[in-house]
Design a protein around this motif. Sequence first.
Motif, PDB file in Angstrom:
ATOM      1  N   GLY A  93       0.778  -1.232   0.000  1.00 41.19           N
ATOM      2  CA  GLY A  93       0.000   0.000   0.000  1.00 41.19           C
ATOM      3  C   GLY A  93       0.809   1.280   0.000  1.00 41.19           C
ATOM      4  N   VAL A  94       2.128   1.175  -0.178  1.00 37.44           N
ATOM      5  CA  VAL A  94       2.959   2.381  -0.208  1.00 37.44           C
ATOM      6  C   VAL A  94       2.865   3.009  -1.598  1.00 37.44           C
ATOM      7  N   PRO A  95       2.479   4.278  -1.696  1.00 39.62           N
ATOM      8  CA  PRO A  95       2.345   4.900  -3.023  1.00 39.62           C
ATOM      9  C   PRO A  95       3.701   5.109  -3.683  1.00 39.62           C
ATOM     10  N   GLY A  96       3.678   5.151  -5.013  1.00 37.29           N
ATOM     11  CA  GLY A  96       4.914   5.303  -5.768  1.00 37.29           C
ATOM     12  C   GLY A  96       5.667   6.574  -5.434  1.00 37.29           C
ATOM     13  N   ASP A  97       4.956   7.639  -5.081  1.00 43.55           N
ATOM     14  CA  ASP A  97       5.652   8.897  -4.792  1.00 43.55           C
ATOM     15  C   ASP A  97       6.353   8.895  -3.441  1.00 43.55           C
ATOM     16  N   ARG A  98       6.309   7.733  -2.743  1.00 45.67           N
ATOM     17  CA  ARG A  98       7.091   7.577  -1.507  1.00 45.67           C
ATOM     18  C   ARG A  98       8.113   6.448  -1.642  1.00 45.67           C
ATOM     19  N   ILE A  99       8.416   6.039  -2.882  1.00 46.03           N
ATOM     20  CA  ILE A  99       9.371   4.948  -3.100  1.00 46.03           C
ATOM     21  C   ILE A  99      10.582   5.473  -3.869  1.00 46.03           C
ATOM     22  N   VAL A 100      11.747   5.251  -3.305  1.00 46.85           N
ATOM     23  CA  VAL A 100      13.025   5.619  -3.916  1.00 46.85           C
ATOM     24  C   VAL A 100      13.700   4.340  -4.391  1.00 46.85           C
ATOM     25  N   PHE A 101      14.175   4.329  -5.646  1.00 45.38           N
ATOM     26  CA  PHE A 101      14.789   3.132  -6.224  1.00 45.38           C
ATOM     27  C   PHE A 101      16.304   3.297  -6.244  1.00 45.38           C
ATOM     28  N   SER A 102      16.997   2.558  -5.378  1.00 46.63           N
ATOM     29  CA  SER A 102      18.456   2.570  -5.318  1.00 46.63           C
ATOM     30  C   SER A 102      19.006   1.291  -5.949  1.00 46.63           C
ATOM     31  N   GLY A 103      20.338   1.111  -5.875  1.00 44.18           N
ATOM     32  CA  GLY A 103      20.950  -0.125  -6.368  1.00 44.18           C
ATOM     33  C   GLY A 103      21.852   0.104  -7.559  1.00 44.18           C
ATOM     34  N   VAL A 104      22.936  -0.658  -7.627  1.00 44.74           N
ATOM     35  CA  VAL A 104      23.949  -0.419  -8.658  1.00 44.74           C
ATOM     36  C   VAL A 104      23.653  -1.089  -9.986  1.00 44.74           C
ATOM     37  N   GLY A 105      22.706  -2.016 -10.030  1.00 43.99           N
ATOM     38  CA  GLY A 105      22.514  -2.787 -11.261  1.00 43.99           C
ATOM     39  C   GLY A 105      21.075  -2.870 -11.711  1.00 43.99           C
ATOM     40  N   LYS A 106      20.372  -1.746 -11.742  1.00 42.27           N
ATOM     41  CA  LYS A 106      18.973  -1.756 -12.178  1.00 42.27           C
ATOM     42  C   LYS A 106      18.893  -2.174 -13.649  1.00 42.27           C
ATOM     43  N   THR A 107      17.998  -3.085 -13.945  1.00 39.29           N
ATOM     44  CA  THR A 107      17.807  -3.502 -15.333  1.00 39.29           C
ATOM     45  C   THR A 107      16.767  -2.609 -16.003  1.00 39.29           C
ATOM     46  N   ARG A 108      16.718  -2.667 -17.311  1.00 41.27           N
ATOM     47  CA  ARG A 108      15.720  -1.895 -18.052  1.00 41.27           C
ATOM     48  C   ARG A 108      14.299  -2.336 -17.685  1.00 41.27           C
ATOM     49  N   GLU A 109      14.114  -3.625 -17.437  1.00 39.46           N
ATOM     50  CA  GLU A 109      12.788  -4.097 -17.059  1.00 39.46           C
ATOM     51  C   GLU A 109      12.404  -3.550 -15.680  1.00 39.46           C
ATOM     52  N   GLU A 110      13.347  -3.498 -14.754  1.00 38.98           N
ATOM     53  CA  GLU A 110      13.055  -2.905 -13.446  1.00 38.98           C
ATOM     54  C   GLU A 110      12.712  -1.429 -13.583  1.00 38.98           C
ATOM     55  N   MET A 111      13.422  -0.733 -14.438  1.00 40.78           N
ATOM     56  CA  MET A 111      13.115   0.685 -14.679  1.00 40.78           C
ATOM     57  C   MET A 111      11.702   0.838 -15.227  1.00 40.78           C
ATOM     58  N   ARG A 112      11.350  -0.011 -16.194  1.00 38.83           N
ATOM     59  CA  ARG A 112      10.021   0.063 -16.809  1.00 38.83           C
ATOM     60  C   ARG A 112       8.937  -0.194 -15.768  1.00 38.83           C
ATOM     61  N   ILE A 113       9.140  -1.184 -14.906  1.00 38.31           N
ATOM     62  CA  ILE A 113       8.146  -1.497 -13.877  1.00 38.31           C
ATOM     63  C   ILE A 113       7.930  -0.310 -12.958  1.00 38.31           C
ATOM     64  N   ALA A 114       9.008   0.317 -12.516  1.00 38.39           N
ATOM     65  CA  ALA A 114       8.882   1.440 -11.589  1.00 38.39           C
ATOM     66  C   ALA A 114       8.292   2.673 -12.265  1.00 38.39           C
ATOM     67  N   LEU A 115       8.692   2.930 -13.496  1.00 35.58           N
ATOM     68  CA  LEU A 115       8.153   4.092 -14.198  1.00 35.58           C
ATOM     69  C   LEU A 115       6.665   3.920 -14.490  1.00 35.58           C
ATOM     70  N   THR A 116       6.266   2.708 -14.801  1.00 34.37           N
ATOM     71  CA  THR A 116       4.853   2.445 -15.080  1.00 34.37           C
ATOM     72  C   THR A 116       4.018   2.497 -13.821  1.00 34.37           C
ATOM     73  N   GLY A 117       4.567   2.004 -12.719  1.00 38.15           N
ATOM     74  CA  GLY A 117       3.814   1.937 -11.471  1.00 38.15           C
ATOM     75  C   GLY A 117       3.874   3.183 -10.632  1.00 38.15           C
ATOM     76  N   GLY A 118       4.828   4.082 -10.934  1.00 40.74           N
ATOM     77  CA  GLY A 118       4.984   5.303 -10.164  1.00 40.74           C
ATOM     78  C   GLY A 118       6.194   5.230  -9.256  1.00 40.74           C
ATOM     79  N   ILE A 119       7.011   6.277  -9.282  1.00 42.42           N
ATOM     80  CA  ILE A 119       8.256   6.275  -8.508  1.00 42.42           C
ATOM     81  C   ILE A 119       8.578   7.705  -8.087  1.00 42.42           C
ATOM     82  N   ARG A 120       9.159   7.833  -6.923  1.00 38.83           N
ATOM     83  CA  ARG A 120       9.568   9.154  -6.429  1.00 38.83           C
ATOM     84  C   ARG A 120      10.826   9.621  -7.148  1.00 38.83           C
ATOM     85  N   GLN A 121      11.823   8.721  -7.216  1.00 37.23           N
ATOM     86  CA  GLN A 121      13.064   9.033  -7.921  1.00 37.23           C
ATOM     87  C   GLN A 121      13.880   7.767  -8.077  1.00 37.23           C
ATOM     88  N   PHE A 122      14.795   7.793  -9.011  1.00 38.66           N
ATOM     89  CA  PHE A 122      15.836   6.782  -9.137  1.00 38.66           C
ATOM     90  C   PHE A 122      17.133   7.389  -8.610  1.00 38.66           C
TER      91      PHE A 122
END
Length: 421
Positions: A93-122
């Motif tokens: 239930g955490v909204p995308g605008d409260r989720i920060v995506f960290s990590g050294v090896g983000k894949t393009r599919e992970e980026m697509r999932i977060a961008l589609t679902g909503g993200i605060r920042q990468f």
Amino acid sequence: MDHFLYRDGQLMAEDVPLAQIAAEVGTPVYVYSAATLLRHFRLFDEALAGMDHLVCFAMKSLSNQAVLKLLGDAGAGMDVVSAGEYMRARAAGVPGDRIVFSGVGKTREEMRIALTGGIRQFNVESEPEMEALSEVASALGVVAPITVRVNPDVDAKTHAKIATGKSENKFGIPISRAREVYAHAARLPGIKAIGIDVHIGSQLTELDPFEAAYRKVADLTEALRADGHEITRLDLGGGLGIPYARDNQAPPLPLDYGDVIRKTVGHLGCEIEIEPGRLIAGNAGILLTQVIYVKSGEDRDFLIVDAAMNDLIRPAMYEAHHDIVPVVEPAPGFEPHAYDIVGPVCETGDTFARGRSMPRLAQGDLVAFRSSGAYGAVMASEYNSRPLVPEVLVSGDQFAVIRPRPTYEEMISRDTVPEWV
């Protein structure tokens, strides 16, 4: 402080006897205190009072859905390092605008999932990642907000395996190259740099490394603004340590950490993000286990317990210390006895403590590994085909199993055998 205290001779989790949980759920089992989780989150929130801020729980420390919902409902954001953690946060239930995506090896599919679902920042860690994110975002017709993680080359004075801010570590870009990297980001169509990210390590017990890193971030903020970049957010990471041994000096308090943030970057007018994990979750959990055998060796006695390195790997991986206490309170003035405390896995590394001074214990006695709420269950495995350890959440006088122990049949059924075998 935590809510695992002796009462009437029994170790309790808030108002629930740990012996009751062992009887109903079995051992080994992780037990978390909701009151401790919330208290520690609020300590960080209060430490930044008066500043525009968001406390993002570092999910890599403990990612059970019940815990995420508890903290999310209290206002916490989430710091994630994989698509799986992102999906867990959203499912809680955490909204995308409260989720920060960290990590050294983000894949393009992970980026697509977060961008589609909503993200605060990468929190971007390299130029190739920045370019990939720009391409993914452009293909989706969006602009991805980013901070760039800078490596300030600051010694965090912590264990080598959890230090992340030295020049030889894999994390971030050298702070000396930050201005050219931000200039490159400004030329990419699918991203917009809105801030700076820094994280120098975990289990820090001094404030000086934080202050040194944050002063470098403050200088970089002013330099980037002079270059024309709009820097409005500073992600300062996490890493504040906890007292694993009760007789050690306590690490700095969140309030003192907040004062360092005010002193170093408070004048910049930026929104502040921090990403604590261990200090919120560590002392909020114990690993409850039972003595299988007491074994006499050539020159030592062994307590063989039913928890193993696959349930709690920190001692094997980091030589980490956990206080280990009996569930039945020892009598005053008891005569201590030295034990090597070990698990049943077929590895010499499956050793939790050597020569640990304990009251004399017998087969069937319960003991608790304190301060195991962080990096315990999340790093567990099924090594030796041992079922994953279950998790229990306590609130007041009630408790619930929040991850059941799988049966042997469930564990084995996940395998498939090809027809040609």
